[in-house]
Design an enzyme around this catalytic site. Structure first.
Site, short mmCIF file in Angstrom:
data_model
loop_
_atom_site.label_atom_id
_atom_site.label_comp_id
_atom_site.label_asym_id
_atom_site.label_seq_id
_atom_site.Cartn_x
_atom_site.Cartn_y
_atom_site.Cartn_z
N THR A 92 24.30 -2.89 -11.00
CA THR A 92 23.83 -1.59 -10.56
C THR A 92 22.49 -1.74 -9.86
O THR A 92 21.94 -2.85 -9.76
CB THR A 92 23.73 -0.59 -11.72
OG1 THR A 92 23.60 0.74 -11.18
CG2 THR A 92 22.56 -0.88 -12.64
N ALA A 156 23.77 6.65 -14.44
CA ALA A 156 24.41 5.49 -15.04
C ALA A 156 23.89 5.28 -16.46
O ALA A 156 22.71 5.54 -16.74
CB ALA A 156 24.15 4.24 -14.20
N CYS A 187 28.58 -0.67 -11.02
CA CYS A 187 29.19 -0.77 -12.35
C CYS A 187 30.62 -1.29 -12.32
O CYS A 187 31.38 -1.12 -13.27
CB CYS A 187 29.13 0.57 -13.08
SG CYS A 187 27.46 1.23 -13.23
#
Length: 234
Positions: A92, A156, A187
């Site tokens: 990420t 996230a 992700c």
């Protein structure tokens, strides 16, 4: 009425990602040294660290991926840092305009399982979205984590838990430059996009603006009392 557990709030401001990780590790060490206490209830349940990354950085979680060395070279060539993080999940991005909220909590103090804790993190982000007028935000069933709007990820979630103490947490896009996500599969989820509060609300939304409503939502969801912590973490 049972007293709420206290959580120390540490506002780190904008700083390099590595420095926020170092502060987190110091808090983890302190919380583990403190032990579990008498169980759920009053007392120090841990810490909540808030920060905003000072520069762009890609982080890879514990699950790894194909050709990590080549991937690291490619992403560093874009002008970003690259770091491995002891959290769940894959690759990420973190950068300016993003709120990082890293709770360092003894789950025994809060009476939470790890699964319930992840759900509570998502609920705190959803509570912020409701406060901002975004009732369409949702947490989705596995394999999805985090908070989503119209099929795009807004927040996230990636956590680690060792000896009942959590670390890492959530990354919420406020006014993040989303083009950094174009260079990765965030992700590891193919075919999904990312969004930000600024994009969804059609105005510039800063980390500072949403900090207080996020803290209100965090206290509500975790049934805790946040207490400011001003001492040096050095």
């Amino acid at each position: 009425m049972r007293a709420r557990p206290a959580v120390r709030l540490l506002r780190l401001g904008r700083l390099p990602y590595a420095e926020s990780l170092a502060a987190q590790e110091r808090c983890v060490g302190r919380q583990r040294a403190a032990g579990p206490g008498p169980g759920p209830g009053p007392g120090a349940a841990g810490w909540l660290l808030l920060s905003e990354p000072a520069g762009p950085v890609y982080t890879r979680g514990l699950r790894g991926g194909p050709d990590p060395a080549g991937e690291e070279r490619r992403l560093r060539a874009l002008g970003a840092e690259f770091r491995r993080a002891a959290r769940g999940g894959l690759l990420t991005f973190h950068g300016p305009g993003q709120l990082l909220a890293y709770p360092v909590l003894d789950l025994r103090r809060l009476g939470l399982s790890l699964r319930a804790y992840v759900g509570a993190l998502e609920a705190a982000a959803l509570g912020l979205c409701r406060r901002l007028g975004l009732p369409g935000a949702r947490a989705l069933p596995p394999p999805y984590t985090g908070v989503w709007l119209r099929g795009r990820k807004l927040c996230a979630v990636g956590v680690h838990c060792g000896r009942h103490v959590t670390s890492h947490g959530l990354a919420l896009n406020c006014c993040t430059d989303l083009t950094w996500f174009d260079h990765i599969v965030p992700c590891g989820l193919e075919g999904t996009g990312v969004t930000s509060l600024s994009e969804e609300l059609q105005r510039h939304v800063t980390v500072n603006e949403i900090t207080e409503p996020f803290l209100d939502a965090f206290e509500e969801v975790f049934h805790c009392t946040l207490t400011s912590y001003e001492e040096s973490m050095g």
